[in-house]
Enzyme design. Structure first.
Site, PDB file in Angstrom:
ATOM      1  N   GLU A 169       3.991  29.966  12.014  1.00 45.46           N
ATOM      2  CA  GLU A 169       2.657  30.605  11.854  1.00 45.46           C
ATOM      3  C   GLU A 169       2.296  31.399  13.104  1.00 45.46           C
ATOM      4  O   GLU A 169       2.588  30.932  14.207  1.00 45.46           O
ATOM      5  CB  GLU A 169       1.583  29.513  11.681  1.00 45.46           C
ATOM      6  CG  GLU A 169       1.669  28.794  10.380  1.00 45.46           C
ATOM      7  CD  GLU A 169       0.654  27.648  10.278  1.00 45.46           C
ATOM      8  OE1 GLU A 169      -0.310  27.623  11.079  1.00 45.46           O
ATOM      9  OE2 GLU A 169       0.842  26.785   9.430  1.00 45.46           O
ATOM     10  N   HIS A 211      -4.131  28.199   7.033  1.00 44.89           N
ATOM     11  CA  HIS A 211      -4.264  26.920   7.764  1.00 44.89           C
ATOM     12  C   HIS A 211      -5.739  26.501   7.922  1.00 44.89           C
ATOM     13  O   HIS A 211      -6.268  26.431   9.035  1.00 44.89           O
ATOM     14  CB  HIS A 211      -3.574  26.991   9.132  1.00 44.89           C
ATOM     15  CG  HIS A 211      -3.099  25.641   9.605  1.00 44.89           C
ATOM     16  ND1 HIS A 211      -1.956  25.427  10.328  1.00 44.89           N
ATOM     17  CD2 HIS A 211      -3.650  24.406   9.451  1.00 44.89           C
ATOM     18  CE1 HIS A 211      -1.808  24.142  10.605  1.00 44.89           C
ATOM     19  NE2 HIS A 211      -2.830  23.500  10.085  1.00 44.89           N
ATOM     20  N   THR A 238      -0.124  21.008   2.983  1.00 49.67           N
ATOM     21  CA  THR A 238      -1.190  21.156   3.989  1.00 49.67           C
ATOM     22  C   THR A 238      -0.771  20.442   5.279  1.00 49.67           C
ATOM     23  O   THR A 238      -1.609  20.177   6.131  1.00 49.67           O
ATOM     24  CB  THR A 238      -2.516  20.541   3.485  1.00 49.67           C
ATOM     25  OG1 THR A 238      -2.278  19.174   3.111  1.00 49.67           O
ATOM     26  CG2 THR A 238      -3.089  21.300   2.309  1.00 49.67           C
ATOM     27  N   ARG A 242       2.862  20.589   7.543  1.00 42.58           N
ATOM     28  CA  ARG A 242       3.473  21.536   8.466  1.00 42.58           C
ATOM     29  C   ARG A 242       4.579  22.284   7.740  1.00 42.58           C
ATOM     30  O   ARG A 242       5.298  21.716   6.910  1.00 42.58           O
ATOM     31  CB  ARG A 242       4.080  20.829   9.686  1.00 42.58           C
ATOM     32  CG  ARG A 242       3.060  20.354  10.715  1.00 42.58           C
ATOM     33  CD  ARG A 242       2.342  21.517  11.416  1.00 42.58           C
ATOM     34  NE  ARG A 242       1.387  21.064  12.405  1.00 42.58           N
ATOM     35  CZ  ARG A 242       0.092  20.811  12.160  1.00 42.58           C
ATOM     36  NH1 ARG A 242      -0.388  20.974  10.942  1.00 42.58           N
ATOM     37  NH2 ARG A 242      -0.699  20.428  13.132  1.00 42.58           N
ATOM     38  N   ARG A 290       8.015   7.947   6.070  1.00 39.90           N
ATOM     39  CA  ARG A 290       9.129   8.196   6.997  1.00 39.90           C
ATOM     40  C   ARG A 290       9.939   6.943   7.285  1.00 39.90           C
ATOM     41  O   ARG A 290      11.103   7.016   7.613  1.00 39.90           O
ATOM     42  CB  ARG A 290       8.592   8.733   8.330  1.00 39.90           C
ATOM     43  CG  ARG A 290       8.135  10.149   8.268  1.00 39.90           C
ATOM     44  CD  ARG A 290       7.520  10.540   9.582  1.00 39.90           C
ATOM     45  NE  ARG A 290       6.258   9.862   9.813  1.00 39.90           N
ATOM     46  CZ  ARG A 290       5.711   9.660  11.005  1.00 39.90           C
ATOM     47  NH1 ARG A 290       6.336  10.063  12.080  1.00 39.90           N
ATOM     48  NH2 ARG A 290       4.541   9.059  11.126  1.00 39.90           N
ATOM     49  N   ILE A 341      -4.360  10.747   5.385  1.00 38.32           N
ATOM     50  CA  ILE A 341      -4.538  11.956   4.556  1.00 38.32           C
ATOM     51  C   ILE A 341      -3.813  11.791   3.218  1.00 38.32           C
ATOM     52  O   ILE A 341      -4.342  12.142   2.159  1.00 38.32           O
ATOM     53  CB  ILE A 341      -4.100  13.243   5.290  1.00 38.32           C
ATOM     54  CG1 ILE A 341      -4.865  13.379   6.616  1.00 38.32           C
ATOM     55  CG2 ILE A 341      -4.356  14.476   4.415  1.00 38.32           C
ATOM     56  CD1 ILE A 341      -4.442  14.572   7.476  1.00 38.32           C
TER      57      ILE A 341
HETATM   58  C1  DGY Z   1      -4.115  19.449  12.135  1.00 40.70           C
HETATM   59  O1  DGY Z   1      -5.193  19.289  12.726  1.00 40.70           O
HETATM   60  O2  DGY Z   1      -3.038  19.137  12.641  1.00 40.70           O
HETATM   61  C2  DGY Z   1      -4.107  20.001  10.755  1.00 40.70           C
HETATM   62  O3  DGY Z   1      -3.024  20.821  10.548  1.00 40.70           O
HETATM   63  C3  DGY Z   1      -5.393  20.677  10.371  1.00 40.70           C
HETATM   64  O4  DGY Z   1      -5.276  21.359   9.194  1.00 40.70           O
END
Ligand code: DGY
Length: 311
Positions: A265, A283, A234, A236, A174, A154
């Site tokens: 959330e 989300h 986008t 966590r 990381r 991503i």
């Molecule tokens: C996931 O699938 O973990 C993502 O947060 C989707 O947005």
């Protein structure tokens, strides 16, 4: 009834139903409803959503459990090491949501820097008096550095997109590796965190939430960003110190924030509702019909394979 497959929700497409036909019985019951709780004891496979935290005590209540499938790439809501110790397979949905999530991160970046939500609200309000030289001025992206936290699929997908917008990607991962990252359309350096933050007028998060990344972007780290920097998340919520971000927005240290994910959330810090220069989404990273259908198929095939392997 003896439940083999216990899902907290129907999935997009036909895959879950087809899996239920091959491996009966399938029960769809809301997470932690009395029905779900009662079915845990006989369940051999669980299907859960990313907002549903499975605990070690759930594993104790599910002596027949062989597989946990999550309708997400993230697995931070699952007891990963306890599952490994008990021989429970975890199935998630990597790769198929890469483009959808990278697209949404870019959409948030453009929405924040070009003030899309404010423009939309102005037109709808009926108070727009026409074009003006200083009306809703935003920020250009071309030629600026974009820090990307995470050099997985991503992060690379996002790099490709911002590169096409004229930005210069920088990575951190990381493992704190050096070298360069080939993101498909070019390559970019992988830097130590603080060095990357110092240059990033845009910072986008694309790493999983783990013990190593929880709280990684605390106030001190955020203060390394140039004044006016924009943050996009986008990944966590727990990676970012949200209280510090809100404070830095209010004091104009940060130029803007686009969020798709939040700590805890869907119970948001109430201050987000009035935080300046923010675009807030519920989300939606993987939320396209094609992506969610592909996630269903990948997940259900993975569960079938895990059943096949254990029979
Ligand atoms: C996931 O699938 O973990 C993502 O947060 C989707 O947005």
């Amino acid at each position: 009834m003896s439940v083999r497959l216990l899902s907290t929700s129907p999935l997009v497409g036909e895959s879950l139903q087809a899996l239920g036909n091959s491996f009966p019985e399938l029960l769809v019951a809301s997470f932690r409803s009395p029905e779900w709780n009662a079915a845990l004891i006989s369940a051999e496979a669980l299907v859960v959503m990313l907002s549903e935290t499975i605990t070690d005590s759930d594993l104790q209540s599910a002596p027949n459990l062989k597989v946990i499938g999550t309708y997400s790439v993230g697995v931070n809501h699952l007891p990963v090491s306890e599952c490994a110790a008990k021989g429970i397979t975890i199935v998630n949905t990597p790769e198929v949501l890469t483009d959808a999530t990278a697209d949404l991160a870019l959409a948030l970046l453009l929405a924040v820097t070009r003030r899309i939500a404010e423009g939309d609200a102005l037109v709808r309000s009926g108070t727009w008096n026409g074009w003006g030289p200083e009306q809703l001025l935003g920020t250009s992206l071309t030629g600026k550095f974009c820090g990307i936290l995470g050099s997985g699929p991503i992060g690379k997908g996002f790099a490709k997109r911002v590169w096409a917008s004229g930005m210069k990607p920088l990575f951190w991962d990381r493992e704190s590796r050096g070298g360069t990252v080939d993101f498909g359309a070019g390559s970019a350096p992988r830097l130590p965190l603080l060095e990357m933050l110092q240059q990033s007028i845009v910072l986008s998060l694309h790493c999983p939430l783990t013990e190593a990344t929880r709280g990684l972007l605390d106030r001190n780290a955020l203060l390394r960003l140039p004044k006016g920097a924009v943050i996009i998340n986008t990944a966590r919520g727990g990676i970012l110190d949200e209280a510090a971000v809100i404070d830095l927005l209010e004091t104009n240290q940060l130029g803007g924030v686009g969020l798709d994910v939040y700590a805890n959330e869907p119970h948001l810090n109430p201050k987000w509702a009035s935080a300046p220069r923010t675009v807030l989404l519920p989300h939606l990273g993987s939320a396209t019909v094609e992506t969610r259908t592909a996630m269903s198929s990948l997940l259900c095939n993975g569960i079938a394979k895990a059943f096949g392997a254990s029979e």
